[in-house]
Design an enzyme around this catalytic site. Structure first.
Site, PDB file in Angstrom:
ATOM      1  N   THR A  19     -15.785  36.291  49.623  1.00 29.61           N
ATOM      2  CA  THR A  19     -14.532  35.577  49.847  1.00 29.61           C
ATOM      3  C   THR A  19     -13.821  35.296  48.517  1.00 29.61           C
ATOM      4  OG1 THR A  19     -15.625  34.464  51.696  1.00 29.61           O
ATOM      5  CG2 THR A  19     -13.513  33.575  51.014  1.00 29.61           C
ATOM      6  N   ARG A  23     -20.846  36.426  43.932  1.00 33.03           N
ATOM      7  CA  ARG A  23     -21.696  35.241  43.729  1.00 33.03           C
ATOM      8  C   ARG A  23     -23.139  35.585  44.022  1.00 33.03           C
ATOM      9  NH1 ARG A  23     -17.897  30.298  46.029  1.00 33.03           N
ATOM     10  NH2 ARG A  23     -16.075  30.982  44.873  1.00 33.03           N
ATOM     11  N   SER A 114     -18.010  28.168  42.011  1.00 29.28           N
ATOM     12  CA  SER A 114     -17.268  27.112  42.680  1.00 29.28           C
ATOM     13  C   SER A 114     -18.122  25.930  43.136  1.00 29.28           C
ATOM     14  CB  SER A 114     -16.501  27.714  43.844  1.00 29.28           C
ATOM     15  OG  SER A 114     -15.628  26.780  44.384  1.00 29.28           O
ATOM     16  N   HIS A 115     -18.167  25.721  44.459  1.00 29.99           N
ATOM     17  CA  HIS A 115     -18.843  24.537  44.989  1.00 29.99           C
ATOM     18  C   HIS A 115     -20.353  24.760  45.135  1.00 29.99           C
ATOM     19  CE1 HIS A 115     -18.061  27.318  48.172  1.00 29.99           C
ATOM     20  NE2 HIS A 115     -18.996  26.734  48.900  1.00 29.99           N
ATOM     21  N   LYS A 127     -15.247  36.474  38.954  1.00 33.77           N
ATOM     22  CA  LYS A 127     -14.094  36.818  39.786  1.00 33.77           C
ATOM     23  C   LYS A 127     -12.992  37.396  38.901  1.00 33.77           C
ATOM     24  CE  LYS A 127     -11.377  33.471  41.581  1.00 33.77           C
ATOM     25  NZ  LYS A 127     -10.839  32.503  42.535  1.00 33.77           N
ATOM     26  N   ASP A 278     -14.198  20.061  43.089  1.00 40.00           N
ATOM     27  CA  ASP A 278     -15.447  20.820  43.117  1.00 40.00           C
ATOM     28  C   ASP A 278     -15.795  21.435  41.762  1.00 40.00           C
ATOM     29  OD1 ASP A 278     -13.461  22.759  43.087  1.00 40.00           O
ATOM     30  OD2 ASP A 278     -14.658  24.172  44.265  1.00 40.00           O
ATOM     31  N   ASP A 280     -15.347  24.252  40.215  1.00 40.24           N
ATOM     32  CA  ASP A 280     -14.349  24.930  39.391  1.00 40.24           C
ATOM     33  C   ASP A 280     -12.955  24.318  39.504  1.00 40.24           C
ATOM     34  OD1 ASP A 280     -14.141  25.829  42.032  1.00 40.24           O
ATOM     35  OD2 ASP A 280     -13.261  27.734  41.424  1.00 40.24           O
ATOM     36  N   ASP A 282     -10.849  23.715  42.075  1.00 40.92           N
ATOM     37  CA  ASP A 282      -9.775  24.159  42.966  1.00 40.92           C
ATOM     38  C   ASP A 282      -9.783  23.440  44.316  1.00 40.92           C
ATOM     39  OD1 ASP A 282     -12.011  25.450  43.902  1.00 40.92           O
ATOM     40  OD2 ASP A 282     -11.176  27.483  43.794  1.00 40.92           O
ATOM     41  N   ARG A 283     -10.833  22.670  44.600  1.00 44.53           N
ATOM     42  CA  ARG A 283     -10.856  21.935  45.871  1.00 44.53           C
ATOM     43  C   ARG A 283     -10.517  20.470  45.663  1.00 44.53           C
ATOM     44  NH1 ARG A 283     -15.595  24.150  49.818  1.00 44.53           N
ATOM     45  NH2 ARG A 283     -15.317  26.358  49.331  1.00 44.53           N
ATOM     46  N   THR A 345      -9.495  33.775  55.803  1.00 40.76           N
ATOM     47  CA  THR A 345     -10.085  32.830  54.858  1.00 40.76           C
ATOM     48  C   THR A 345     -10.125  33.409  53.442  1.00 40.76           C
ATOM     49  OG1 THR A 345     -11.418  31.807  56.561  1.00 40.76           O
ATOM     50  CG2 THR A 345     -12.231  31.620  54.308  1.00 40.76           C
ATOM     51  N   GLU A 364      -6.352  25.422  53.050  1.00 38.44           N
ATOM     52  CA  GLU A 364      -7.510  25.831  53.833  1.00 38.44           C
ATOM     53  C   GLU A 364      -8.277  24.595  54.274  1.00 38.44           C
ATOM     54  OE1 GLU A 364      -9.404  29.816  52.787  1.00 38.44           O
ATOM     55  OE2 GLU A 364      -9.283  28.796  50.864  1.00 38.44           O
ATOM     56  N   GLU A 365      -8.954  24.715  55.390  1.00 36.81           N
ATOM     57  CA  GLU A 365      -9.734  23.593  55.915  1.00 36.81           C
ATOM     58  C   GLU A 365     -10.873  23.195  54.986  1.00 36.81           C
ATOM     59  OE1 GLU A 365     -13.099  24.167  56.727  1.00 36.81           O
ATOM     60  OE2 GLU A 365     -12.734  26.229  56.057  1.00 36.81           O
ATOM     61  N   SER A 366     -11.251  24.111  54.087  1.00 37.68           N
ATOM     62  CA  SER A 366     -12.385  23.873  53.194  1.00 37.68           C
ATOM     63  C   SER A 366     -11.980  23.080  51.957  1.00 37.68           C
ATOM     64  CB  SER A 366     -12.971  25.212  52.771  1.00 37.68           C
ATOM     65  OG  SER A 366     -11.950  26.030  52.209  1.00 37.68           O
ATOM     66  N   LYS A 377      -5.890  27.671  44.663  1.00 37.15           N
ATOM     67  CA  LYS A 377      -5.825  26.312  45.151  1.00 37.15           C
ATOM     68  C   LYS A 377      -6.110  25.392  43.962  1.00 37.15           C
ATOM     69  CE  LYS A 377     -10.495  26.537  47.259  1.00 37.15           C
ATOM     70  NZ  LYS A 377     -11.030  27.888  47.285  1.00 37.15           N
ATOM     71  N   ARG A 493     -20.358  29.532  60.164  1.00 34.12           N
ATOM     72  CA  ARG A 493     -19.420  28.418  60.212  1.00 34.12           C
ATOM     73  C   ARG A 493     -18.777  28.382  61.591  1.00 34.12           C
ATOM     74  NH1 ARG A 493     -19.598  27.061  54.994  1.00 34.12           N
ATOM     75  NH2 ARG A 493     -19.087  28.539  53.330  1.00 34.12           N
TER      76      ARG A 493
HETATM   77  C1  VG1 Z   1     -15.449  29.256  51.520  1.00 31.14           C
HETATM   78  C2  VG1 Z   1     -14.342  28.582  52.295  1.00 31.14           C
HETATM   79  C3  VG1 Z   1     -13.018  29.257  52.002  1.00 31.14           C
HETATM   80  C4  VG1 Z   1     -12.767  29.266  50.489  1.00 31.14           C
HETATM   81  C5  VG1 Z   1     -13.947  29.890  49.777  1.00 31.14           C
HETATM   82  C6  VG1 Z   1     -13.814  29.831  48.276  1.00 31.14           C
HETATM   83  O1  VG1 Z   1     -15.559  30.601  51.916  1.00 31.14           O
HETATM   84  O2  VG1 Z   1     -14.615  28.608  53.674  1.00 31.14           O
HETATM   85  O3  VG1 Z   1     -12.001  28.584  52.687  1.00 31.14           O
HETATM   86  O4  VG1 Z   1     -11.606  29.982  50.185  1.00 31.14           O
HETATM   87  O5  VG1 Z   1     -15.147  29.217  50.136  1.00 31.14           O
HETATM   88  O6  VG1 Z   1     -13.656  28.511  47.838  1.00 31.14           O
HETATM   89  P1  VG1 Z   1     -16.671  31.108  52.958  1.00 31.14           P
HETATM   90  O7  VG1 Z   1     -16.484  32.589  53.020  1.00 31.14           O
HETATM   91  O8  VG1 Z   1     -17.996  30.691  52.408  1.00 31.14           O
HETATM   92  O9  VG1 Z   1     -16.372  30.414  54.243  1.00 31.14           O
HETATM   93  V1  VG1 Z   1     -14.327  28.048  46.384  1.00 31.14           V
HETATM   94  O10 VG1 Z   1     -13.754  26.502  46.001  1.00 31.14           O
HETATM   95  O11 VG1 Z   1     -15.892  28.283  46.684  1.00 31.14           O
HETATM   96  O12 VG1 Z   1     -13.709  29.188  45.311  1.00 31.14           O
HETATM   97 CO    CO Z   2     -13.886  26.076  44.121  1.00 28.67          CO
END
Ligand code: VG1
Ligand code: CO
Length: 540
Positions: A19, A23, A114-115, A127, A278, A280, A282-283, A345, A364-366, A377, A493
């Site tokens: 996504t 990773r 990221s998270h 990335k 989070d 990095d 962006d959240r 997504t 995004e919902e996340s 983001k 999910r």
């Molecule tokens: C998750 C979230 C998605 C987000 C992605 C990257 O992806 O659901 O909305 O864009 O993480 O966010 P997935 O494929 O695991 O559902 V981040 O802050 O990890 O760059």
């Molecule tokens: Co992130």
């Protein structure tokens, strides 16, 4: 003396970007040639960067500096003219996007998972972002993946060292390495977007917040902007020092990993606003005194109040949300008379809409929200947006959300994650749902069901297989998809949504309001039977 070496290598078969980039666990990245192969494959997939600028930064997690040095050496050997790197190889994801755009760079490499947790046994990620500052679209990541499967050598500049812990400019072979302050340009950008005077005045008048940087990248950004420029009291930012292992925590700003913050906001001592970001940066997590704002609602609220913010005072061109994100923003778009785009997504799908001027705000919902100011983001941006709204409306978060629900109705929403389930079982569950697309409609109040596909209105590409959507007669929805960011087994999910317009039913506890749909989400997919799980691992 710097010297270009060509090193032979053999391909790894598992370097498929997900996504948001590639990773993997740190020990996977530590295998000889693993990171080098992927970095060289990125460069092999791009044309015309000779002499151009590459931006480089990361979230400071374990292995960040080591890989940053490899990127610099491989970029030099491949003919880039300049690398702009954040001091100590730090740049939040949105800040990296800004540096790319501001300097008209060829592209950028962001080192982050990221998270996901960090540390020697945690996760790492790489990335590539293109010249618009956004994550490479799938047509590029597909080429990169194909290249990783055939690569036989990479080029690397050996000898000479560059100290990326010191601001300034140095040479590595023919390439310039410029070490920049990671925060300065970003802080400047924020000041052009928001009403800093109004926000500073509200802090002066006693407005209180807590920003939890989760020992991740936003610490320096939030401290400089909130406590530095805006005059929030010292101590407003907590866990503000980035650590390679995020202090042993999971840097995901949700109600599970930010429970302390949530408890504080629900207590008598609650400040006016609680926020977090989070790994990095962006959240964002937004919790008002006595009121958590779901990311889907937050997107809708920011859109509805955008004219209070200087950068958006003339209104929005459009809104975009990822498919699993609730339809709360759609209702705002409808009222504003603008379009709401529904994308797969991942932020990479918003880039074209933003570049073409079709959307101004995305979410995004996340816990991801952002706008056309960068192409990622942006956590700190979302917090400043809320601060701007609060400073102008002079009402509490709770009052603002309540009023919004009265005006638009409420989209009850929750995501249930089943982490680290057996991959074969998860794939079987999804395949079975795909087989049910013709069977389910007409039963259980199901109106329609599909496997979401997206036609990009700008580049006309089609992306299929983006999640199973089940739409109910009463506006409810269940969505199933597999995560593309996890590094262990599969993560299922399940996104559950129920729309309520009745003013008497706007304050039900979320899981209670969704209970019938949650039960159905289990039986329709046979989650328990297929994964052996009767309960999700994380509920957000
Ligand atoms: C998750 C979230 C998605 C987000 C992605 C990257 O992806 O659901 O909305 O864009 O993480 O966010 P997935 O494929 O695991 O559902 V981040 O802050 O990890 O760059
Ligand atoms: Co992130």
């Amino acid at each position: 003396m710097a010297k270009i070496e060509t090193v032979s290598t053999t391909p790894f078969q598992d370097q498929k970007p997900g996504t948001s980039g590639l990773r993997k666990k740190v020990p996977v990245f530590q295998q000889p040639h693993y990171a080098e192969n992927f970095i060289q494959s990125i460069f092999d997939s791009l044309d015309g960067f000779a002499g151009k600028t590459l931006v480089l930064g990361g979230d400071g997690r374990y292995f960040n500096k080591e890989v940053a040095e490899k990127v610099i050496r491989i970029a030099a050997a491949n003919g880039f003219g300049r690398v702009l790197v954040g001091k100590d190889a730090l740049l939040s994801t949105p800040a990296a996007s800004n540096v790319i755009r501001k300097n008209k760079a060829f592209g950028g490499i962001i080192l982050s998972a990221s998270h996901n947790p960090g540390g020697p046994d945690g996760d790492f990620g790489i990335k590539y972002n293109a010249s618009n500052g956004g994550p490479a679209p799938e047509k590029i990541t597909d080429v990169i993946f194909a290249r990783t499967k055939t690569i036989s050598a990479y080029k690397i500049m050996t000898g000479d060292t560059v100290d990326i812990g010191k601001l300034g400019t140095a040479k590595l072979g023919g390439m310039t390495v410029e070490v920049i302050d990671p925060v300065a340009d970003y802080a400047q950008l924020m000041q052009t977007l928001f009403d800093f005077d109004a926000i500073a005045a509200s802090f002066k008048a006693g407005f209180r917040m807590r920003f939890d940087a989760m020992h991740a990248i936003t610490g320096p950004y939030a401290t400089a902007i909130l406590e530095g420029i805006l005059g929030a009291p010292k101590g407003t930012v907590v866990n503000g020092t980035p650590l390679p292992d995020f202090g042993g925590h999971h840097p995901d700003p949700n109600l599970v990993y930010c429970k302390d913050l949530y408890d504080l906001l629900m207590s008598k001592e609650a400040p006016d606003l609680g926020a977090a970001s989070d790994g990095d940066g962006d959240r964002n997590l937004i919790i008002g005194r006595n009121r958590f704002v779901t990311p889907s609602d937050s997107l809708a609220l920011l859109a509805a109040n955008a004219r209070l913010v200087p950068a958006y005072k003339d209104g929005l061109a459009g809104i975009a949300r990822s498919m699993p994100t609730s339809a709360a923003a759609d209702r705002v778009a409808e009222k504003l008379g603008i379009k709401c785009y529904e994308t797969p997504t991942g932020w990479k799908f918003f880039g074209n809409l933003l570049d073409a001027g079709l959307a101004t705000i995305c979410g995004e919902e996340s816990s991801g929200t952002g706008s056309n100011h960068v192409r990622e983001k942006d956590g700190v941006w979302a917090v400043l947006f809320w601060l701007n709204i609060l400073a102008r409306r002079k009402e509490s978060v709770e009052a603002i959300v309540d009023k919004h629900w009265r005006d638009y109705g409420r989209n009850y929403y929750s995501r249930h994650d089943y982490e680290a389930v057996d991959s074969a079982a998860a794939n079987g569950l999804m395949a079975n749902l795909r087989d049910s697309i013709r069977k389910f409609p007409g039963t259980h109040g199901i109106k329609a069901m599909d496997d979401f596909a997206y036609d990009d209105p700008v580049d006309k590409s089609t992306t299929t297989g983006q999640g199973i959507r089940i739409l109910f007669d009463n506006g409810g929805r269940i969505v199933y998809r597999l995560s593309g960011t996890g590094t262990e087994g599969a993560t299922l999910r399940v996104y559950i949504e129920h729309y309520e317009a009745d003013p008497a039913k706007l304050h039900i506890e979320t899981q209670t309001a969704l209970a019938p749909l949650i039960t159905l989400s289990h039986s329709l997919a046979d989650i328990d039977g297929r994964t052996g799980r009767s309960q999700p691992t994380v509920i957000t």
